[in-house]
Design a protein around this motif. Structure first.
Motif, PDB file in Angstrom:
ATOM      1  N   ALA A   1       0.879  -1.308   0.054  1.00 43.59           N
ATOM      2  CA  ALA A   1       0.037   0.141  -0.066  1.00 43.59           C
ATOM      3  C   ALA A   1       0.877   1.229   0.224  1.00 43.59           C
ATOM      4  O   ALA A   1       1.970   1.257   0.101  1.00 43.59           O
ATOM      5  N   GLU A   2       0.385   2.561  -0.284  1.00 43.25           N
ATOM      6  CA  GLU A   2       0.835   3.875  -0.119  1.00 43.25           C
ATOM      7  C   GLU A   2      -0.113   4.553   0.773  1.00 43.25           C
ATOM      8  O   GLU A   2      -1.156   4.378   0.740  1.00 43.25           O
ATOM      9  N   ILE A   3       0.740   5.539   1.285  1.00 42.14           N
ATOM     10  CA  ILE A   3      -0.158   6.513   2.083  1.00 42.14           C
ATOM     11  C   ILE A   3      -0.139   7.792   1.309  1.00 42.14           C
ATOM     12  O   ILE A   3       0.971   8.063   0.894  1.00 42.14           O
ATOM     13  N   ALA A   4      -1.261   8.460   1.232  1.00 41.47           N
ATOM     14  CA  ALA A   4      -1.419   9.732   0.290  1.00 41.47           C
ATOM     15  C   ALA A   4      -1.935  10.728   1.008  1.00 41.47           C
ATOM     16  O   ALA A   4      -2.941  10.226   1.902  1.00 41.47           O
ATOM     17  N   PHE A   5      -1.820  11.780   0.826  1.00 38.86           N
ATOM     18  CA  PHE A   5      -2.447  13.037   1.426  1.00 38.86           C
ATOM     19  C   PHE A   5      -3.095  13.917   0.358  1.00 38.86           C
ATOM     20  O   PHE A   5      -2.613  14.106  -0.617  1.00 38.86           O
ATOM     21  N   TYR A   6      -4.462  14.312   0.468  1.00 35.37           N
ATOM     22  CA  TYR A   6      -5.104  15.230  -0.302  1.00 35.37           C
ATOM     23  C   TYR A   6      -5.756  16.217   0.607  1.00 35.37           C
ATOM     24  O   TYR A   6      -6.555  15.819   1.455  1.00 35.37           O
ATOM     25  N   PRO A   7      -5.480  17.457   0.154  1.00 33.02           N
ATOM     26  CA  PRO A   7      -5.787  18.347   0.540  1.00 33.02           C
ATOM     27  C   PRO A   7      -7.471  18.664   0.516  1.00 33.02           C
ATOM     28  O   PRO A   7      -8.150  18.415  -0.648  1.00 33.02           O
ATOM     29  N   ARG A   8      -7.974  19.523   1.363  1.00 33.62           N
ATOM     30  CA  ARG A   8      -9.560  19.873   1.694  1.00 33.62           C
ATOM     31  C   ARG A   8      -9.683  20.451   0.123  1.00 33.62           C
ATOM     32  O   ARG A   8      -9.226  21.328  -0.324  1.00 33.62           O
TER      33      ARG A   8
ATOM     34  N   GLN B   1      -7.813   6.605   6.308  1.00 29.69           N
ATOM     35  CA  GLN B   1      -7.206   6.744   7.831  1.00 29.69           C
ATOM     36  C   GLN B   1      -7.797   7.904   8.487  1.00 29.69           C
ATOM     37  O   GLN B   1      -7.933   7.779   9.540  1.00 29.69           O
ATOM     38  N   THR B   2      -7.608   9.258   7.956  1.00 30.32           N
ATOM     39  CA  THR B   2      -7.989  10.388   8.817  1.00 30.32           C
ATOM     40  C   THR B   2      -8.622  11.264   7.661  1.00 30.32           C
ATOM     41  O   THR B   2      -8.361  11.183   6.350  1.00 30.32           O
TER      42      THR B   2
ATOM     43  N   ASP C   1      -9.181  17.380   4.983  1.00 32.88           N
ATOM     44  CA  ASP C   1      -7.860  16.864   4.681  1.00 32.88           C
ATOM     45  C   ASP C   1      -7.903  15.380   4.910  1.00 32.88           C
ATOM     46  O   ASP C   1      -7.969  14.819   5.775  1.00 32.88           O
TER      47      ASP C   1
ATOM     48  N   ILE D   1      -6.018  11.614   4.894  1.00 36.66           N
ATOM     49  CA  ILE D   1      -4.696  10.647   4.690  1.00 36.66           C
ATOM     50  C   ILE D   1      -5.320   9.168   4.277  1.00 36.66           C
ATOM     51  O   ILE D   1      -6.394   9.079   5.009  1.00 36.66           O
TER      52      ILE D   1
ATOM     53  N   PHE E   1      -4.955   5.409   2.616  1.00 32.21           N
ATOM     54  CA  PHE E   1      -4.263   4.136   2.257  1.00 32.21           C
ATOM     55  C   PHE E   1      -4.579   3.931   0.812  1.00 32.21           C
ATOM     56  O   PHE E   1      -5.906   3.708   0.685  1.00 32.21           O
ATOM     57  N   LEU E   2      -3.718   3.848   0.027  1.00 25.94           N
ATOM     58  CA  LEU E   2      -3.998   3.398  -1.481  1.00 25.94           C
ATOM     59  C   LEU E   2      -3.539   1.999  -1.687  1.00 25.94           C
ATOM     60  O   LEU E   2      -2.430   1.553  -1.416  1.00 25.94           O
TER      61      LEU E   2
ATOM     62  N   ILE F   1       3.704   7.828   0.239  1.00 26.65           N
ATOM     63  CA  ILE F   1       4.590   7.025   0.974  1.00 26.65           C
ATOM     64  C   ILE F   1       4.478   5.598   0.730  1.00 26.65           C
ATOM     65  O   ILE F   1       3.309   5.133   0.986  1.00 26.65           O
TER      66      ILE F   1
ATOM     67  N   GLN G   1       4.920  14.909   3.571  1.00 24.42           N
ATOM     68  CA  GLN G   1       3.950  14.943   2.544  1.00 24.42           C
ATOM     69  C   GLN G   1       2.894  15.940   2.624  1.00 24.42           C
ATOM     70  O   GLN G   1       2.482  16.645   1.606  1.00 24.42           O
TER      71      GLN G   1
END
Lengths: 643, 254
Positions: A34-41, A60-61, A107, A109, A111-112, B78, B231
């Motif tokens: 998996a990967e963790i990605a962040f996407y803003p509002r 995740q969040t 916002d 977070i 898991f992809l 990540i 990130q």
């Protein structure tokens, strides 16, 4: 790789359904790929109509908003997804364009999880797959429901603008606001004057509490004051129709129409907080659409000859088709269908009875009851249906029976013939009231039922599946109810018969193979097709019948039976709603297929080629079949049919 | 940008200097760590390795590394399986104060790799990627010391510190300005002037950003938290139209 060095990450995934069904090894494998990605509002993650990016998004969040865009570019909220929920599954697994927009609300977070990881788990883990399937089904339903709020998503080959009108509007948009009201003590004349002044056809009578107590319409004034010669000073509460049928302003106009059709009302009072806020009448619909099921019912009930009723068929079909086209649940449609067909049958019986009298054959020698069997008995007919009927008349001494039977056979044959001309073909198995075998005294019916129950031969069981769904539709309905009570007494006491019937109900299995692929017909005209009715719907109908007969439930409609069965605690309510959805969906596919065949001028049948369905429909159909299988498993366990 | 030029210049001087001297293959590879960087490419297009060290204490001269944890970030994501996690034999005792923080006891590391071997493995994992750490000067100082001992020169990769990044792009209003320790001085004086300022701590920032630290005070757990902070910073910079490598260098490179 041995243990994943951050077990807390696994712990998070363990709390996310359906990942919670997976073992630690599989979870480790998922996390390490998996990967963790962040996407803003505010970021648009998935756009309707685009291909998937190849990942499942597990939150995740944060929080994501799932919407669809309608034709006028308006966004309709379908769902909000928060921590521990996922999105993006539909387009990921089906490979088609996304059905939703997904936009970041807070916002995110996430898991992809790559597609091939999910796919390999789906293949290996059944619980995981089931969850995914039903989640996808829920999604699909959400689309349909959201679309209902606006208008149907797609209406292929839609020629009737009626659709738009019905699906789009709510009662509040169509109703006449500013309701004309009067008190209980108002005289008929005063009420009539008020109506004349305002040029309306009805007046709502408000009770002491201010809520609507009744309604007076033009028709009431005509039939009660003028025709019955009552005084003009009669207070309205003596002539009003009460209690009033009401509907919420937020209800769909379609529901109002259905309500009016079923109860044969010309007016519904729209209430909010127990106050009349508007009135909606038949004319409101007719202005918009030219004809309505309500008008249709009037036409049926007022037709004066068999020929004129036969001539109504195309018009009735159009109304039915309009109703079926409305994307959404098929259940109310089937109910409307059954309602119209039943009225037609009733009217044919009435007309033929009168014609027989006119032709000098006399009146019915004893009271009788016309029985609907099979799908008609269960109120589950669709466009593709044939006649299943019978006739029961009150007991007469043996010596007179021949003569009496003759009269009823004559009537029955005329009715059967009329129904055939109307477009409901004769039963190929001869199960019709015109057949001397199925036109008999109440006592004879009881005898024949007893025979089947005490000696459940294959023939008896086959007959039971048709006849035990009987329902009186015309004539002396109490006689049919009486026979039903006796039948229930017999069946609930006969464990052996019930068990045989249960075994019989398990013969038709849903067409799903061991690895959940469709099992299509192997030969014949319908090679490589699925029999939706026999393999999908019949098992549910049969199971409901067995359980109903065992527990003394008197209704015949499959879903009503299952609801009563759930009320008795025999199946869980959660499972009931799954079965309901499954049954509804199979029927939806089947009826859509009928409509398509008919619009092409082909013969309608219950066979469908799964290759012609889209991925999602296939998926959902499989899920529906799987639910039917589970119902059969329950039946098998309950009656120990495998022993 | 100035710092990048200095680092680039130093790197090339070093390469000239080492031209005819024996250098291990790992070391030689490290010398080319800056070659692929181009300041006007999007920062997201590069790979990053977010690293965290656990040590026996805060003195670069006397304290030793106990474990190294790192995650790789590619295209801003990540990669959960692309990580580095190793214990290092400190070849000295572990003060109980340190054990209290990270829970690494001598038994856990007595059979672990030596610092030189662990470093080489880390260098192989790191490759030419940009190294990121929270309060990077600290981690860099320890790495550089081992580097100098074993390869005769310091780490050549570009290094980004998440603390100044946070200060500038995530929470500018949140911080009082902090003096920046530039790479040129990092560890040179044997002592890293650690800001005992609470508001720069990993906990504090993570908490403020709503980032969960899966395992505080393990090299890998802290590295993951730092990666998530980085990130976030990257995303913020892109949104502000500052998505090029040069912006990242200006905001946070050592």
């Amino acid at each position: 790789m041995s243990d994943y060095p951050l077990p807390q990450v696994l712990d998070f995934l363990k709390k996310v359904a359906p990942f919670n069904t997976l073992g630690p090894d599989v979870l480790q494998d998922i996390v390490s790929r998996a990967e963790i990605a962040f996407y803003p509002r505010g970021e648009m993650l998935i756009r309707m109509g685009e291909k998937s990016g190849g990942h499942l998004f597990v939150i995740q969040t944060g929080c994501a908003r799932v919407t669809i865009t309608d034709e006028s570019n308006e966004e309709i909220l379908v769902d909000m997804r928060g921590e521990g929920e996922f999105f993006g599954a539909l387009s990921l697994l089906k490979g088609h364009e996304a059905l939703f927009n997904v936009c970041v609300e807070e916002d995110l977070i996430v898991f992809l999880i790559p597609r091939d990881v999910i796919k390999s788990i789906l293949n290996a883990n059944d619980a995981f797959k089931r969850y995914f399937d039903s989640a996808l089904a829920r999604n699909f339903k959400a689309v349909r429901e959201s679309a209902d709020h606006k208008r149907s998503l797609y209406t292929p080959e839609n020629k009737l603008d009626i659709d738009m009108f019905l699906t789009g509007k709510r009662v509040s948009e169509l109703m006449a606001g500013d309701v004309l009201t009067c008190g209980l003590k108002t005289t008929a004349q005063q009420a009539a004057r008020k109506m004349k002044q305002r040029r309306v056809g009805s007046i709502v009578v408000t009770g002491d509490t201010g809520g609507p107590a009744g309604i007076v319409t033009d028709a009431d004034l005509r039939s009660k004051i003028i025709a019955d010669g009552l005084s003009l000073q009669t207070p309205v509460h003596e002539i009003m129709s009460a209690p009033v049928c009401t509907i919420s302003p937020r209800a769909y106009t379609f529901d109002a129409l259905l309500e009016m059709s079923r109860f044969r009302l010309s007016h519904l009072v729209v209430i909010e907080n127990e106050r009349a806020v508007g009135i909606i009448c038949e004319q409101d619909f007719q202005i918009e659409i030219g004809s309505s099921p309500v008008g249709m019912i009037d036409d049926i009930d007022k037709s004066t000859s068999v020929n004129s009723l036969v001539g109504l068929r195309p018009k009735i079909d159009r109304v039915l088709e309009m109703a079926m086209r409305r994307s959404g649940s098929v259940r109310p449609m089937v109910a409307l269908f059954a309602e119209l067909n039943e009225r037609v049958a009733k009217r044919f019986i009435h007309l033929n009875e009168r014609e027989m009298a006119d032709e000098g054959h006399g009146y019915p020698p004893v009271p009788y009851c016309w029985l609907a069997m099979g799908s008609e008995g269960r109120q589950e007919q669709t466009l593709l249906t044939d006649q299943d009927n019978a006739l029961l008349y009150q007991d007469v001494p043996d010596g007179e029976d021949d003569q009496v039977k003759d009269w009823f056979l004559r009537l029955s044959r005329r009715v059967v013939d009329a129904l055939d001309r109307y477009g409901i073909p004769r039963c190929t198995g001869g199960i019709m009231a015109g057949n001397p075998q199925w036109c008999m005294r109440a006592g004879d019916w009881e005898k024949i039922f007893t025979g089947w129950i005490s000696d459940p031969t294959p023939f008896a069981l086959r007959m039971a599946t048709i006849f035990f769904d009987f329902r009186g539709i015309a004539g002396q309905l109490e006689d049919a109810a009486g026979l039903r009570m006796k039948l229930n007494g017999m069946t609930s006491g006969s464990k052996y018969f019930i068990r045989q019937l249960a075994k019989n109900a398990l013969i038709n299995k849903p067409p799903l193979g061991f690895i959940r692929q469709f099992v299509v017909e192997k030969s014949g005209e319908h090679e490589n097709e699925l029999n939706l009715k026999l393999k999908g719907l019949t098992p549910v109908v049969d199971a409901a019948r067995v359980l109903a007969l065992e527990s003394g439930i008197t209704t015949t409609n499959t879903m009503e039976r299952l609801e009563a069965i759930a009320d008795k605690g025999i199946i869980e309510p959660g499972f009931l709603s799954e079965v309901d959805d499954a049954y509804d969906f199979i029927n939806f596919i089947r009826i859509s297929h009928h409509l398509r065949s008919r619009s092409r001028g082909d013969f309608m049948n219950n066979f469908i080629d799964p290759a012609l369905l889209n991925n999602l429909q296939r998926k959902w159909l499989k899920e529906s079949f799987a639910i039917v299988s589970r119902l059969q498993e329950k039946l098998s366990i309950r009656y120990q049919t495998k022993v | 940008m100035f710092y990048f030029l200095v680092a680039w210049l130093q790197n090339h001087l070093l390469r000239l200097h080492l031209k005819n001297r024996p250098v291990s293959p790992v070391g030689r590879e490290n010398l080319r760590a800056l070659d692929h960087l181009s300041l006007f490419q999007p920062a997201r297009s590069y790979s990053y390795v977010v690293v965290d060290l656990e040590t026996t204490g805060l003195e670069v001269k006397t304290d030793r590394v106990l474990s190294i944890g790192a995650f790789r970030i590619k295209s801003g994501r990540i990669r959960m399986g692309d990580m580095f996690n190793i214990f290092v034999n400190p070849e000295r005792d572990i003060p109980s104060a340190a054990i209290k923080v990270h829970g690494i006891v001598p038994d856990m590391v007595k059979n672990a790799a030596t610092a030189g071997k662990a470093l080489d493995e880390f260098l192989m994992f790191l490759g030419h990627d940009i190294m990121v750490a929270h309060q990077a000067a600290f981690d860099l100082a320890f790495i550089n010391r081992i580097m100098s001992e074993h390869h005769g020169f310091e780490l050549q990769n570009m290094v980004v510190d998440t603390v100044p990044l946070c200060q500038q792009v995530i929470l500018p209003q949140f911080y009082t300005p902090m003096r920046r320790h530039k790479r040129l001085f990092a560890g040179r004086f044997g002592h890293i002037p650690m800001q005992k300022n609470d508001q720069h701590s990993l906990d504090h920032i993570a908490n403020h950003l709503g980032i969960q630290i899966y395992q505080r005070h393990t090299a890998l757990g802290d590295a993951l938290a730092a990666a998530m902070i980085f990130q976030r910073a990257l995303s913020r910079m892109e949104k502000a139209g500052q998505g090029k490598l040069v912006h990242l260098v200006n905001a946070g490179a050592l």
